[in-house]
Scaffold this active site. Sequence first.
Site, PDB file in Angstrom:
ATOM      1  N   CYS A 284       0.834  -1.203   0.000  1.00  8.85           N
ATOM      2  CA  CYS A 284       0.000   0.000   0.000  1.00  8.85           C
ATOM      3  C   CYS A 284       0.876   1.263   0.000  1.00  8.85           C
ATOM      4  O   CYS A 284       1.545   1.541  -0.981  1.00  8.85           O
ATOM      5  CB  CYS A 284      -0.970  -0.051   1.174  1.00  8.85           C
ATOM      6  SG  CYS A 284      -2.383   1.071   1.004  1.00  8.85           S
ATOM      7  N   HIS A 378      -3.560  -5.605  -0.149  1.00  6.69           N
ATOM      8  CA  HIS A 378      -3.193  -6.122   1.176  1.00  6.69           C
ATOM      9  C   HIS A 378      -3.192  -7.653   1.170  1.00  6.69           C
ATOM     10  O   HIS A 378      -4.235  -8.276   1.351  1.00  6.69           O
ATOM     11  CB  HIS A 378      -4.171  -5.617   2.236  1.00  6.69           C
ATOM     12  CG  HIS A 378      -4.012  -4.173   2.557  1.00  6.69           C
ATOM     13  ND1 HIS A 378      -3.228  -3.711   3.594  1.00  6.69           N
ATOM     14  CD2 HIS A 378      -4.515  -3.071   1.962  1.00  6.69           C
ATOM     15  CE1 HIS A 378      -3.274  -2.399   3.634  1.00  6.69           C
ATOM     16  NE2 HIS A 378      -4.043  -1.973   2.648  1.00  6.69           N
ATOM     17  N   GLU A 380      -2.246  -9.553   3.468  1.00  4.10           N
ATOM     18  CA  GLU A 380      -2.625 -10.033   4.807  1.00  4.10           C
ATOM     19  C   GLU A 380      -4.124  -9.968   5.043  1.00  4.10           C
ATOM     20  O   GLU A 380      -4.620 -10.476   6.055  1.00  4.10           O
ATOM     21  CB  GLU A 380      -1.888  -9.212   5.878  1.00  4.10           C
ATOM     22  CG  GLU A 380      -2.530  -7.898   6.267  1.00  4.10           C
ATOM     23  CD  GLU A 380      -2.419  -6.802   5.214  1.00  4.10           C
ATOM     24  OE1 GLU A 380      -3.038  -5.744   5.401  1.00  4.10           O
ATOM     25  OE2 GLU A 380      -1.707  -7.001   4.207  1.00  4.10           O
TER      26      GLU A 380
END
Length: 425
Positions: A284, A378, A380
């Site tokens: 990001c 992302h 994760e």
Amino acid sequence: MISCIIRNPALYRGFATHAGSHATLPAVLHFKTGQSFFGRSFGAPKSIFGETVFSTSITSYTESMTDPSYRGQILVFTTPLIGNYGVPRNKTPVNSIDVGVVLESQNIQCNAVVVADVAEKFSHHSAVESLASWCHRSGVPGITGVDTRAITRLLRDQGTTLGRIAIGTDASASRPTTDQYWDPTTENLVDQVSTRVPYELNTKGDVKIAVLDFGAKANILRSLVRRNAAVTVLPWNFDFDSIRDQYDGLFLSNGPGDPIHCVDAAMKLRRTLREWNKPVFGICMGHQIIGMAAGLEAYRMTFGNRGHNQPVLALASSGSIKAGRVYVTSQNHQYALKLSDPFPQGWEPFFINCNDSSVEGIKSTVESGKKIWGVQFHPESAGGPLDTMEMFTDFVNECRAMKQRGVASMPAHVSGVVGIQTSLH
């Protein structure tokens, strides 16, 4: 035959827990562009300014609201019903599995929330309070009973818009003048959410990774420590080069706002990428910082990408990522890197967004001799799909392999990093 259900009184909570009563006041969402949406308030009874954005995520409202990337924003949920599973106790041990919080940070990060219908009852085994109670306790206002479909279409057509939620007597007052609206992107939001002092997690891990904290989500740190990495979290503008040889890898986290405020970090990173041959991974905001250090330009998108269903196409293979495959990703960003032709020497595009063709990732080329990756999405998740979660495994394993090979700092034989672009469009 008579059937019965035997319940343990200590465990039984009924079908749902009532959200409790807080004073409901008139509320209105004003846009700088002139539109107003009237509803009723929940959460903290206070008025507030912010940048109005929308998220298409269906679940994980608690994770979204605690994501530091939403700092300064009025968050509109497109899903009609929000709050139906309540809010968990946001505390865990700090060990090789957890990092101290259940959610993505200790507190709510967005300025306010906008929902079509806030749940009056909630039900979940881990819930300890309602969304309204959590917002009230955290000093965060909310508005419900508004047409979030109309709001979302408006934001899609005209782009992210400055707004104000006015509550109580403020709701019946005159709308703000255009010069009264506050634009959070004029401030260095990263500096507001980054750690002030370095701290360590999982100190007994077998590979040492430094994290530059631009507003890191907790699940990024969990994803590293659960792969047995010893993690040191550093302030966003820390001089990593002064300690770089103590570490086996460098990670650059997500974060809020305009990347132009982080040019100082990009300038420091330029030297790291030129002189240091160990793995570097950015997500990001971290991806944008890597891109700026490589000579790419960052720009502001019309309404950004926020949600859990953004498809990205892999343009190159690396580790678990295979070229030609589409991955569904979780995203939260307003800025992106501009695709340039030719690409800076030593770099290549890694991912591209299947919807708007924006750059979703960059990587160092094989010829550069570097191991550097950046992705706009992302991996994760938290929440969202897990399609690219194994990128963390790829990164940690590469750090571990280089440690075993004894790779040290040395001049790069291919200069893949050029001057930093400081003008954003």
